[in-house]
Design an enzyme around this catalytic site. Structure first.
Site, PDB file in Angstrom:
ATOM      1  N   HIS A 260       0.794  -1.212   0.173  1.00  0.00           N
ATOM      2  CA  HIS A 260       0.020  -0.011  -0.021  1.00  0.00           C
ATOM      3  C   HIS A 260       0.923   1.246  -0.023  1.00  0.00           C
ATOM      4  O   HIS A 260       1.978   1.499   0.715  1.00  0.00           O
ATOM      5  CB  HIS A 260      -0.854  -0.173   1.273  1.00  0.00           C
ATOM      6  CG  HIS A 260      -1.901   1.048   1.008  1.00  0.00           C
ATOM      7  ND1 HIS A 260      -1.783   2.431   1.515  1.00  0.00           N
ATOM      8  CD2 HIS A 260      -3.394   0.780   0.932  1.00  0.00           C
ATOM      9  CE1 HIS A 260      -2.891   3.008   1.407  1.00  0.00           C
ATOM     10  NE2 HIS A 260      -4.016   1.962   0.795  1.00  0.00           N
ATOM     11  N   ASP A 316      -8.013  -4.014  -0.523  1.00  0.00           N
ATOM     12  CA  ASP A 316      -8.492  -4.448  -1.839  1.00  0.00           C
ATOM     13  C   ASP A 316      -8.259  -5.889  -1.875  1.00  0.00           C
ATOM     14  O   ASP A 316      -9.416  -6.668  -2.559  1.00  0.00           O
ATOM     15  CB  ASP A 316      -7.768  -3.938  -2.926  1.00  0.00           C
ATOM     16  CG  ASP A 316      -7.799  -2.328  -2.767  1.00  0.00           C
ATOM     17  OD1 ASP A 316      -8.771  -1.830  -2.877  1.00  0.00           O
ATOM     18  OD2 ASP A 316      -6.727  -1.577  -3.017  1.00  0.00           O
TER      19      ASP A 316
END
Length: 378
Positions: A260, A316
Site C-alpha cells: 500500500h 483491496d
C-alpha cells in the site's frame, strides 16, 4: 517535492474526518478507531459521523436511515438511459453517466453555497448511487431493476435490490463492514479530485462525478478488481505456489492487493475484511476463493522480498473475496467502492465549500530561447 511526484508528503488541507498512521497501521474516523466502527457501527452512523463530527443518537440515526431509503429511487429516465447503453459498457462508466444525469433531476443541484443543502443532496446521492449500482448489475444481466425499500438500510437495500429477495443477514453484515471500512481515507486521489472541483465553486454532483472518474483508474479504485482477476487466474489452492514461482519470483508480475502507498505495516481494514470474508465463505459454502487468498498471502509473507519491504495484504485484497462471494461481477467492484466512498467525498466537498481555489505550482523543465521560424522553413 517535484522530484518525488504525485504530491507525496505535500499537505493540502487540514481535515478532521480521518487520520492515518501508515507506520503502525492506524486509521481513525473523527477520533474513532476503525476497528471499533467496523465492529459496532452501521454505514449510516459513519455517514452521520463524517458529516457532523459526532455519532448520532437513536432518533438522528433513524431519521438519516429513513431519509436515505426514501430518497433512494432514481428517475425512470435514468433507468431508460442505463438500459440504452451498449452491452459491455464498464460499470463505472454507467455509474459516472447516471450520477451526472441525476443533477438535472435535483432542484437543489445549482445551490452552490448552502452547506445544509449540500448535506441534503449528499444524503440523497448516497441512496441513489446504491440504487444505480444495483440496477446496473441487473440490467447488465438482462433483468429488470428492483425498487429500493424504505424499511432497509443501505447495505440491506443493496443486497435486496440485486436479488429481489429478503436480504440474508451474513451478507448484509459483510457488506455493511465493507462500506464502513472504505467510507473515508484521507486525501486520496479521488477525494482530492472532489475538493479541487469544489474549490472552483462548482456543484456537488460535478465534484462526485469527478471523484468517480478518478476512482475508476486501476491505480486507485480498480485494485480490488485486479486482485479478483488474479485469484480467478490462479483458480485453485494447489496452483498458488506454482503461480507464485512462475510470475512473482521471476519478477514478471506483482501481487495485486499486497502492499500500500500509505501503510508500511498491516492495513487495519484488511484483517477485519478477512474475518468477514471467512464468515461469508462459510455461510455461502464458497470457500475456494477465500482459501486461495489466504494461501497466496501466506506464500508471499514467507518470501524474502515481501518480508524486507513489509508488504502485507491491503483492503483491496480481501474486499475482492467479500464482493465476489456476494455474487457481484468483478466489473461491479469499483462501483461498490464508490457506493461507500460517497460518504467521505461528500464530507470533503462540504468542508471545501467556500474555500480558496486550489492552484498548485509546477516546475517548468522544458526548453527556453527557441526562435520562431516561418512554416515553410520548418
Amino acid at each position: 517535492m517535484a522530484d518525488k511526484g504525485g504530491l507525496e508528503e505535500a499537505v493540502v488541507a487540514d481535515i478532521s474526518t480521518s487520520y492515518i498512521d501508515g507506520s503502525i497501521g492506524e486509521l481513525i474516523y473523527c477520533g474513532y478507531a476503525i476497528e471499533d466502527l467496523a465492529e459496532k457501527a452501521t454505514f449510516e452512523e459513519v455517514l452521520f459521523l463524517l458529516f457532523n463530527n459526532r455519532l448520532p443518537n437513536r432518533a438522528e440515526y433513524q431519521e438519516l436511515r429513513l431519509t436515505i431509503a426514501r430518497n433512494a429511487a432514481i428517475p425512470d429516465e435514468i433507468i431508460t438511459m442505463l438500459q440504452s447503453l451498449p452491452p459491455g459498457t464498464p460499470a463505472m462508466a454507467a455509474l459516472r453517466t447516471a450520477v451526472s444525469m441525476l443533477s438535472a433531476f435535483d432542484s437543489e443541484a445549482e445551490n452552490l453555497t448552502d452547506k445544509e443543502a449540500a448535506k441534503a443532496k449528499a444524503i440523497r446521492l448516497t441512496g441513489q448511487i446504491t440504487t444505480i449500482c444495483a440496477a446496473w448489475m441487473r440490467i447488465a444481466k438482462g433483468e429488470a431493476p428492483v425498487q429500493p425499500r424504505a424499511d432497509l438500510s443501505v447495505a440491506e437495500n443493496f443486497v435486496y435490490m440485486i436479488s429481489g429477495e429478503e436480504p440474508e443477514a451474513t451478507a448484509c453484515a459483510a457488506l455493511n463492514v465493507y462500506l464502513v471500512l472504505l467510507a473515508e481515507h484521507g486525501m486520496n486521489a479521488s477525494t482530492f479530485t472532489t475538493r479541487v472541483v469544489t474549490a472552483t465553486g462548482s456543484d456537488l454532483h460535478s465534484a462526485i462525478v469527478a471523484g468517480i472518474g478518478a476512482l475508476k483508474g486501476p491505480s486507485h479504485g480498480g485494485a480490488n478488481s485486479a486482485a479478483m482477476n488474479m485469484f480467478l487466474e490462479i483458480g485453485a489452492v494447489d496452483n498458488v505456489e506454482p503461480w507464485f514461482d512462475k510470475y512473482v519470483k521471476s519478477g514478471q508480475r506483482r501481487i495485486m492487493g499486497i502492499g500500500h502507498r500509505v501503510y508500511k505495516s498491516n492495513d487495519p481494514r484488511a484483517g477485519i475484511l478477512r474475518r468477514h470474508a471467512e464468515a461469508l465463505a462459510e455461510s455461502s459454502g464458497k470457500r475456494k476463493w477465500y482459501d486461495i487468498a489466504v494461501k497466496l498471502a501466506e506464500t508471499a509473507r514467507a518470501d524474502e522480498y515481501f518480508i524486507k519491504r513489509n508488504l502485507y495484504p491491503n483492503v483491496d485484497y480481501y474486499s475482492a473475496i467479500v464482493l465476489y462471494t456476494l455474487d457481484l461481477a468483478v466489473d461491479m467492484f469499483t462501483p461498490l467502492f464508490a457506493m461507500s466512498r460517497i460518504a467521505g467525498w461528500s464530507a470533503h466537498v462540504i468542508a471545501q465549500m467556500g474555500g480558496r481555489l486550489i492552484r498548485p505550482k509546477a516546475n517548468y523543465v522544458g526548453p527556453r530561447g527557441r526562435m520562431w521560424t516561418p512554416i515553410d522553413e520548418r
